[in-house]
Design a protein around this motif. Sequence first.
Motif, PDB file in Angstrom:
ATOM      1  N   UNK A  40       0.845  -1.191   0.000  1.00  0.00           N
ATOM      2  CA  UNK A  40       0.000   0.000   0.000  1.00  0.00           C
ATOM      3  C   UNK A  40       0.881   1.242   0.000  1.00  0.00           C
ATOM      4  N   UNK A  41       0.444   2.235  -0.753  1.00  0.00           N
ATOM      5  CA  UNK A  41       1.136   3.517  -0.782  1.00  0.00           C
ATOM      6  C   UNK A  41       0.244   4.582  -0.159  1.00  0.00           C
ATOM      7  N   UNK A  42       0.781   5.295   0.818  1.00  0.00           N
ATOM      8  CA  UNK A  42       0.040   6.353   1.508  1.00  0.00           C
ATOM      9  C   UNK A  42       0.732   7.689   1.284  1.00  0.00           C
ATOM     10  N   UNK A  43      -0.047   8.702   0.932  1.00  0.00           N
ATOM     11  CA  UNK A  43       0.455  10.062   0.777  1.00  0.00           C
ATOM     12  C   UNK A  43      -0.051  10.901   1.941  1.00  0.00           C
ATOM     13  N   UNK A  44       0.881  11.553   2.670  1.00  0.00           N
ATOM     14  CA  UNK A  44       0.459  12.366   3.805  1.00  0.00           C
ATOM     15  C   UNK A  44       1.545  13.381   4.134  1.00  0.00           C
ATOM     16  N   UNK A  45       1.176  14.324   4.991  1.00  0.00           N
ATOM     17  CA  UNK A  45       2.082  15.388   5.428  1.00  0.00           C
ATOM     18  C   UNK A  45       2.300  15.284   6.934  1.00  0.00           C
TER      19      UNK A  45
END
Length: 644
Positions: free
Chosen positions: A332-337
């Motif tokens: 799984x790939x997660x994009x976050x700051x």
Amino acid sequence: MTANVSAAQDLAEDEGFLGFLVLGNNKRDVQTDTATPETVINAEEIQDRQAASVAELIDSVPGVTLVNAGTPTGAGINIRGFGADGTYGSNQKVQILLDGASMGSEELYRIGTQLYTDPSLFREVSVIRGTVGSFEYGSGIVGGVVKLETIDAADLTDGEIGLSGRQTFEHYGNGNTRVSSTILGWQPTEQLEFLLNYTYREQDNYKDGDGNEIGNTGYELPSYLVKGKYSFGEAADQSLTFSYSHTTSEEKDVPYDAFQALWFFGNVDRYIETTTSSLEYAYNPIGNDLIDLTATLSYADQYIEQEEVVNTNDELLNADHRYETTKLTVKNTSLFQTFGVGHSLRTGVEVIRKERLDADSAPGGTDKRFALFAIDEIDFGNGLSLTPALRYEIQDLKASSDGTYVTAGESFSNSEVMGGISARYAFENGFAIFGSLAYTTGMPILDDFDYATYETLMAQSEKAVTYELGASYDKVGLFSDDDQLKAKVNYWTTRLWDYTSGTNYQTIDRIETEGLEIEASYSHGSGAYVDMNANLSSGEWTYVDTSVADYERMPANSMGLTVGKNFNDTLDLSWEAVLTKDIGTTSGYAVHNVRATYAIETGFLKEAEVRLGIENLFDAQYTPHLATRAAAGRNVKLSLAAAF
């Protein structure tokens, strides 16, 4: 195709532009936006190169060399000095993936890389050199990764409902090679697509530059691919994709030794069958950046049946080999700051079961592995990015039958942690600098049961560390408003110790290698383009008695240069030169190739093309480094393709 660079720049400046436009007419795009040393060969280049095998397709990548070419059984892939070595066709230092399925990596005695699939089946082939980009694909990868992606129905239908197809006929003069490739893509609905490909390739013995026929280089290679995809869910944010490919190769009365074609071992009738299947579930919900999930269940089955021609009851010649690898990969790939820093975090789990039939020179058993991996691409927003990577793997090896040394049922367990980090800083003027450090371990393999010291080998992993440092440059509008220059230079050095993957393992303390890889491309709005790549590398063995010798498995220092021009997207003409230096007892050589592609306007076909290639234009006589037989002389290749 000719690029309108000015229009692209205007578009890029428009607010809300989300796309990425690849500019230029070049055969190959240079990957300047990453610290990973990766080369991508797209569908257009696959067709343009008219390669007879996957191995031939990637030998133009810097750092990649072949142990022979021209036949699928007798060819092996070597990257940065690791992989095929002339005794074994492959090992785990070079990982080959077909739609996510692991292919080969067995130390099969004097038989090639076990990659028999036809190049016509693929939409993209990418090569990752070294270790730094390999942690989500396996352990012990020192040479690199070859990733093969099969064609999709949407590549033919352009995502529109209906039936589309492509038929290609090819003929190569040297070896009288005949190829027919038929591809059909059908989309009954926007959510459902099917693809069927059948390719038949047949070759007689080829001749070298002096006109000598090279024996045992003829073969037949029928292949087919069946693929389907179903998209569902809200806004089609989920999908199931099934892929099944099958390739066979049959050779009569050929030397057992597929590399050197020596009579020493005797002759065999050899039948090879390769089956690869995968089922992938993907889920990428719109508006949720934390989920981009794929789960891939794959199965690879390589079967080699051999029967000696003269009945001597030799177990080596009559050995049948079978390798079955079942693998489940969920990532799984997660994009976050976090604190103003952007993350693209890719995490995954992998379960692998490899089962091998017992045969002479190839002890049977099972190799079970469980792995966890994480790769976090961290963007600080000021041009700096860091990418740490980590892989943890545990293993259980078990012998399936009594061997010369091992007893059936004996098992060994191991676990290892490996990882690395890469950093890249991009300046606003198009320059970028990058570097990486990567450590990996090659865990014991079933082949190690074949040694008297197997109990020691089963508890010892090979270890390797690689350092890389490089720079890239990407500039639009260098000399005019409609040109582009892309270049990437990468220096690397690798140290490997606790060496076990060779017959001389007891005398080796370590292997040290280093090299410089260069890739560059220039394109102009007029259609003119230049591609260049170069490899400079060397290595040495250090023996347990502290003596030192050249590591003879390194690729020769080489440079490839292509100059071409695209005329209004109708005619593409190019000239390619491949130059190599002397290395060891192998003489350097210069080979020239010319290619022409003409797009035919029919009015009723979606696409029609004629391709003419002349390889080894001046009929040079040469034997590439690591090869055991002379290369083919002049070869005129003609292709006719039509799409509807």
